[in-house]
Design a protein around this motif. Structure first.
Motif, PDB file in Angstrom:
ATOM      1  N   THR A   2       0.829  -1.207   0.000  1.00 58.85           N
ATOM      2  CA  THR A   2       0.000   0.000   0.000  1.00 58.85           C
ATOM      3  C   THR A   2       0.860   1.253   0.000  1.00 58.85           C
ATOM      4  N   ARG A   3       1.942   1.236   0.816  1.00 57.85           N
ATOM      5  CA  ARG A   3       2.830   2.392   0.868  1.00 57.85           C
ATOM      6  C   ARG A   3       3.504   2.626  -0.475  1.00 57.85           C
ATOM      7  N   TYR A   4       3.895   1.530  -1.105  1.00 57.34           N
ATOM      8  CA  TYR A   4       4.538   1.652  -2.411  1.00 57.34           C
ATOM      9  C   TYR A   4       3.572   2.236  -3.445  1.00 57.34           C
ATOM     10  N   LEU A   5       2.333   1.739  -3.447  1.00 53.57           N
ATOM     11  CA  LEU A   5       1.353   2.237  -4.404  1.00 53.57           C
ATOM     12  C   LEU A   5       1.056   3.721  -4.178  1.00 53.57           C
ATOM     13  N   LEU A  10       1.595   9.364  -6.017  1.00 55.95           N
ATOM     14  CA  LEU A  10       2.031  10.752  -5.845  1.00 55.95           C
ATOM     15  C   LEU A  10       3.035  11.138  -6.925  1.00 55.95           C
ATOM     16  N   TRP A  11       3.947  10.221  -7.220  1.00 54.79           N
ATOM     17  CA  TRP A  11       4.928  10.501  -8.277  1.00 54.79           C
ATOM     18  C   TRP A  11       4.226  10.652  -9.627  1.00 54.79           C
ATOM     19  N   ALA A  12       3.237   9.814  -9.880  1.00 55.27           N
ATOM     20  CA  ALA A  12       2.500   9.904 -11.144  1.00 55.27           C
ATOM     21  C   ALA A  12       1.773  11.238 -11.258  1.00 55.27           C
ATOM     22  N   ASN A 312       4.240   1.592 -16.227  1.00 53.45           N
ATOM     23  CA  ASN A 312       5.335   1.415 -15.271  1.00 53.45           C
ATOM     24  C   ASN A 312       4.875   0.639 -14.042  1.00 53.45           C
ATOM     25  N   LEU A 313       3.713   0.996 -13.528  1.00 51.14           N
ATOM     26  CA  LEU A 313       3.209   0.331 -12.327  1.00 51.14           C
ATOM     27  C   LEU A 313       2.900  -1.139 -12.603  1.00 51.14           C
ATOM     28  N   LEU A 314       2.256  -1.428 -13.720  1.00 50.97           N
ATOM     29  CA  LEU A 314       1.943  -2.809 -14.069  1.00 50.97           C
ATOM     30  C   LEU A 314       3.212  -3.627 -14.252  1.00 50.97           C
ATOM     31  N   ALA A 315       4.241  -3.010 -14.814  1.00 48.88           N
ATOM     32  CA  ALA A 315       5.510  -3.725 -15.004  1.00 48.88           C
ATOM     33  C   ALA A 315       6.127  -4.103 -13.673  1.00 48.88           C
ATOM     34  N   ASP A 316       6.137  -3.179 -12.713  1.00 52.92           N
ATOM     35  CA  ASP A 316       6.713  -3.470 -11.401  1.00 52.92           C
ATOM     36  C   ASP A 316       5.932  -4.571 -10.683  1.00 52.92           C
ATOM     37  N   VAL A 317       4.611  -4.509 -10.731  1.00 55.22           N
ATOM     38  CA  VAL A 317       3.783  -5.517 -10.077  1.00 55.22           C
ATOM     39  C   VAL A 317       3.982  -6.884 -10.731  1.00 55.22           C
ATOM     40  N   ILE A 328       7.984  -5.563  -3.869  1.00 57.81           N
ATOM     41  CA  ILE A 328       7.642  -4.251  -4.418  1.00 57.81           C
ATOM     42  C   ILE A 328       8.044  -3.129  -3.478  1.00 57.81           C
ATOM     43  N   GLY A 329       7.827  -3.332  -2.192  1.00 57.48           N
ATOM     44  CA  GLY A 329       8.125  -2.275  -1.237  1.00 57.48           C
ATOM     45  C   GLY A 329       9.584  -1.911  -1.176  1.00 57.48           C
TER      46      GLY A 329
END
Length: 332
Positions: A2-5, A10-12, A312-317, A328-329
């Motif tokens: 959750t913290r990572y997301l 925020l970065w997005a 980017n998010l889908l790639a990391d997950v 992820i964290g």
């Protein structure tokens, strides 16, 4: 997780805000939308009325605040205008009204987007099919003529741009040989697919070549690992060793690139759709730039930015799911 997301969200938002602000300033100094939308024969009074109705007579800062929805609406043709008191921007879910199509931008985007998505999905399937197959064959046939031939083709695929391969493929495969339609969109779903085969393959050339080269290198290194040798020593079939033990780890970079290729496919569709006369979002973007249709330009830029962050998010997950050693964290 959750913290990572939350950090990624925020970065997005920061990246999207920067991109939207920059493009908004650039398109507003590029020319006079009233002159382009109304044509050279339009009177000075008509142009003045156009600017007033669209809010282009207001200071740039007021226009930008109105576009974001954080200050009073300056577009007098908006139903939320209310004599300068209402708000009609992004925060209110409004993308504005197209200068040239004279309808809501969201409706225009919604009409064109499925066509580009169809082309993008087909291109991604071709990328995976050709790229992974070529990468596996090259790695398993290392230092043979097959390996050399595939690497030469992938080098050409990465080096030659779409505006070169597209017209050549259209002339040879569609015009001379008649294997594919001469551009267009067709009528009915399967006719759309038939018309999209050639442009999708051309759009997939660069990605497939990249996947093949990266997968070959990763698979060659993975096949030298101790756990792969152990699997072979246990007497497992070569196909099982490659697919179950080696290919799983070798695919991690491909999964990362797959997420990043999502915006690339949409962006690359701009040139491909123009070459093959495919009436999708790419064609719409070119039309909007030529006619200085600011609401359409801003909407497409915003959409591309969202796709980049989503990819980017889908790639990391996906990488974390594929490799349990990655958390992820811990990826910041």
């Amino acid at each position: 997780m959750t913290r990572y997301l939350m950090k990624r969200l925020l970065w997005a938002l920061f990246v999207l805000s920067t991109v939207v602000s920059t493009v908004f300033l650039l398109v507003h100094v590029a020319g006079d939308p009233a002159a382009v939308a109304l044509g050279p024969r339009a009177s000075a009074e008509a142009r003045r009325d156009f600017r007033r109705i669209k809010g282009l007579d207001q200071p740039t800062l007021a226009q930008f605040g109105s576009y974001l929805g954080v200050s009073a609406c300056v577009r007098r043709d908006s139903p939320d205008y209310r004599d300068g008191r209402g708000r009609c921007g992004l925060l209110q879910g409004s993308l504005g009204t197209s200068y040239t199509h004279r309808e809501d931008v969201a409706a225009v985007i919604a009409h064109r987007m499925p066509r580009t998505l169809l082309l993008g999905v087909m291109a991604m399937l071709f990328e995976l099919l050709f790229g992974i197959t070529a990468g596996i064959v090259a790695a398993l046939r290392r230092n043979t003529w097959a390996d050399t031939g595939i690497m030469v083709l992938t080098f050409a695929g990465i080096s030659v741009p779409t505006f070169v391969t597209g017209p050549i493929a259209l002339f040879v495969l569609a015009f001379l040989l008649g294997w594919f339609p001469m551009g267009g969109y067709g009528v009915g779903f399967w006719d759309h697919v038939r018309h999209g085969l050639l442009p999708a393959m051309i759009l997939a050339v660069g990605g497939a070549a990249t996947y093949a080269r990266i997968l070959r290198g990763e698979l060659v290194e993975t096949l030298r690992m101790d756990y792969v040798r152990t699997a072979r020593a246990k007497g497992l079939a070569p196909r099982v060793v490659v697919v179950r033990h080696a290919l799983r780890n070798a695919l991690i970079p491909i999964v990362t690139l797959l997420g990043l290729s999502l915006p690339g496919l949409v962006g690359g569709a701009i040139i491909t759709e123009k070459i093959f006369n495919w009436p999708g979002l790419g064609m719409l973007t070119i039309e909007a730039i030529n006619k200085l249709d600011v609401p359409i330009i801003m909407a497409t830029v915003l959409m591309f930015g969202v796709l980049v962050q989503l990819g980017n998010l889908l790639a990391d997950v996906a990488v974390a799911a594929l490799d349990p050693r990655i958390r992820i964290g811990e990826r910041g």
